[in-house]
Design an enzyme around this catalytic site. Structure first.
Site, short mmCIF file in Angstrom:
data_model
loop_
_atom_site.label_atom_id
_atom_site.label_comp_id
_atom_site.label_asym_id
_atom_site.label_seq_id
_atom_site.Cartn_x
_atom_site.Cartn_y
_atom_site.Cartn_z
CE LYS A 1 -0.25 -0.30 5.05
NZ LYS A 1 -1.02 -0.85 6.17
NE ARG B 1 -6.05 0.21 12.20
CZ ARG B 1 -4.88 -0.02 11.63
NH1 ARG B 1 -3.96 0.94 11.54
NH2 ARG B 1 -4.59 -1.21 11.14
CE1 TYR C 1 15.84 30.65 5.73
CE2 TYR C 1 15.73 28.30 5.25
CZ TYR C 1 15.69 29.61 4.83
OH TYR C 1 15.49 29.88 3.50
CG MET D 1 11.54 22.96 0.29
SD MET D 1 10.52 24.06 -0.71
CE MET D 1 9.58 24.92 0.51
C1 LIG Z 1 -0.13 -1.88 6.75
C2 LIG Z 1 -0.65 -3.15 7.27
C3 LIG Z 1 0.21 -4.24 7.52
C4 LIG Z 1 1.71 -4.14 7.40
O1 LIG Z 1 2.24 -3.50 8.54
P1 LIG Z 1 3.83 -3.41 8.83
O2 LIG Z 1 3.91 -2.85 10.20
O3 LIG Z 1 4.38 -2.47 7.82
O4 LIG Z 1 4.36 -4.77 8.69
C5 LIG Z 1 -0.36 -5.45 7.91
N1 LIG Z 1 -1.69 -5.57 8.07
C6 LIG Z 1 -2.55 -4.55 7.86
C7 LIG Z 1 -4.01 -4.76 8.07
C8 LIG Z 1 -2.06 -3.31 7.48
O5 LIG Z 1 -2.92 -2.30 7.28
#
Ligand SMILES: *Cc1c(COP(=O)(O)O)cnc(C)c1O
Length: 365
Positions: free
Chosen positions: A35, A131, A262, A310
């Site tokens: 993702k 969640r 800065y 930046m």
């Molecule tokens: C993003 C995600 C993972 C992977 O998590 P990592 O900590 O990067 O290994 C696994 N399961 C779900 C449901 C996720 O949303």
């Protein structure tokens, strides 16, 4: 010469990490989590490189999955948050996607449709992270609804997510795992099915043998970064896939008492040599990395001096001899763990790699 800020993406390291995960979890199948543009690594290239190594990819949504389908990636893809609206189910069914169901609405949407091909359903339960997911006492009814639908393939996978797997021995994790296993047993008994499970993100895979499951979901560890603070043997064997680098484009002597950058937040405690590196927060380097954050110059550690701009940042190279304009600087990756930088910037490696902007070109090897 082009601007030297760039990312090297090491696909051999990626496949090494994938093989390592197979070794530590030989009973499990790997769902490679790609993702958010494969955590900033480029999801198309990562998906291509993993072909033949894994049987399932995972992204957050249909849009991310379709980017891969348009590039002719044929591997099945799991939608981790399922469908955001009912119309996406048709797209999922036509494009070899597997779908998470985490609430009753998503199930109702599915039951109201007639899909051209059944999809594989992943029933997500909330075992205590609060969640996403159905309540444990709703799971039985939802499983039944899915099982009775013509739109669903035979094997439904039961999944959950662990809140604090990076804290080894955590009591809440033990409770989550126990409740999940209990539910799994109840469902198997009630329905007489062998039900496959999916629990582990990287922290669960690395830290919790009891969290092993039929389908594991590594994200960050695929990219060669451990989510755990402990230095476990497995963590030592992971190889970072992303290396962020640039070059020194200016060098100057700064007298004792003069200030850099800065806000003039860094002051030379002695006559110092300050190098300017062509990389900044516009390139994904965190602005809140404090003075003292390490970088590598010709393999040696130097330290951020003053605020990150930046497009540039300043580093103190007083203690390194022979530094010159054009020398390579590694910001994280090979030889410098991104988690160390993340700590200096009050975040985690996941965030640093995921928010890398388009401006930084990637080269794959
Ligand atoms: C993003 C995600 C993972 C992977 O998590 P990592 O900590 O990067 O290994 C696994 N399961 C779900 C449901 C996720 O949303």
């Amino acid at each position: 010469m082009p601007r030297p800020a760039k990312m090297k993406i090491d696909l051999t390291a990626l496949r090494h990490n994938c093989a390592l995960i197979s070794q530590v979890a030989p009973q499990s199948q790997i769902v490679a989590v790609i993702k958010a543009n494969a955590y900033g690594h480029g999801s198309i290239k990562i998906a291509e490189a993993l072909q033949g190594y894994i049987s399932l990819l995972a992204v957050s949504c249909v849009e991310e999955a379709m980017l891969l389908r348009h590039e002719d990636i044929k591997t099945p893809i799991l939608l981790l948050e399922g469908c955001f609206e009912a119309s996406e189910l048709l797209c999922a069914s036509q494009n070899n996607m597997e779908v998470v169901f985490h609430n009753q609405q998503q199930i109702d949407d599915l039951l109201s449709k007639q899909l051209p091909k059944p999809i594989r359903a992943w029933l997500k339960v909330d075992s205590g992270m609060h969640r996403l997911g159905l309540k444990l006492d709703e799971a039985q009814d939802c499983y039944r609804q899915l099982k009775n639908s013509k739109n669903v393939k035979d094997s439904i996978i039961l999944m959950t997510q662990i809140a604090s797997a990076d804290d080894l021995g955590n009591a809440h994790t033990q409770r989550q795992l126990a409740d999940f296993h209990q539910l799994h047993q109840t469902l198997e008994k009630e329905f007489g099915d062998k039900i496959e499970t999916s629990i582990g993100n990287s922290a669960t895979i690395m830290g919790w043998e009891t969290g092993s499951s039929d389908w594991i979901r590594p994200g960050i560890m695929l990219y060669g970064v451990s989510p755990l603070a402990e230095s476990l043997p497995l963590a030592e064997k992971l190889e970072p896939v992303m290396t962020l680098k640039s070059e020194i484009i200016a060098l100057r002597d700064v007298p004792k008492g003069d200030k850099v950058g800065y806000g003039s937040t860094w002051e030379a405690e002695k006559p110092s040599v300050i190098a300017t590196v062509a990389i900044g927060y516009g390139d994904g380097y965190p602005r809140n990395a404090r003075s003292g954050t390490p970088v590598l110059v010709n393999g040696q550690r130097a330290y951020v001096a003053g605020r990150v701009s930046m497009d540039m940042l300043s580093i103190d190279v007083t203690h390194i001899s022979g530094v010159k304009v054009g020398d390579e600087v590694i910001l994280w990756g090979k030889g410098l763990d991104i988690n160390e930088i993340a700590q200096w910037a009050n975040t985690i490696g996941h965030e640093l790699m995921t928010r890398m902007p388009m401006r930084v070109p990637k080269s794959y090897c």
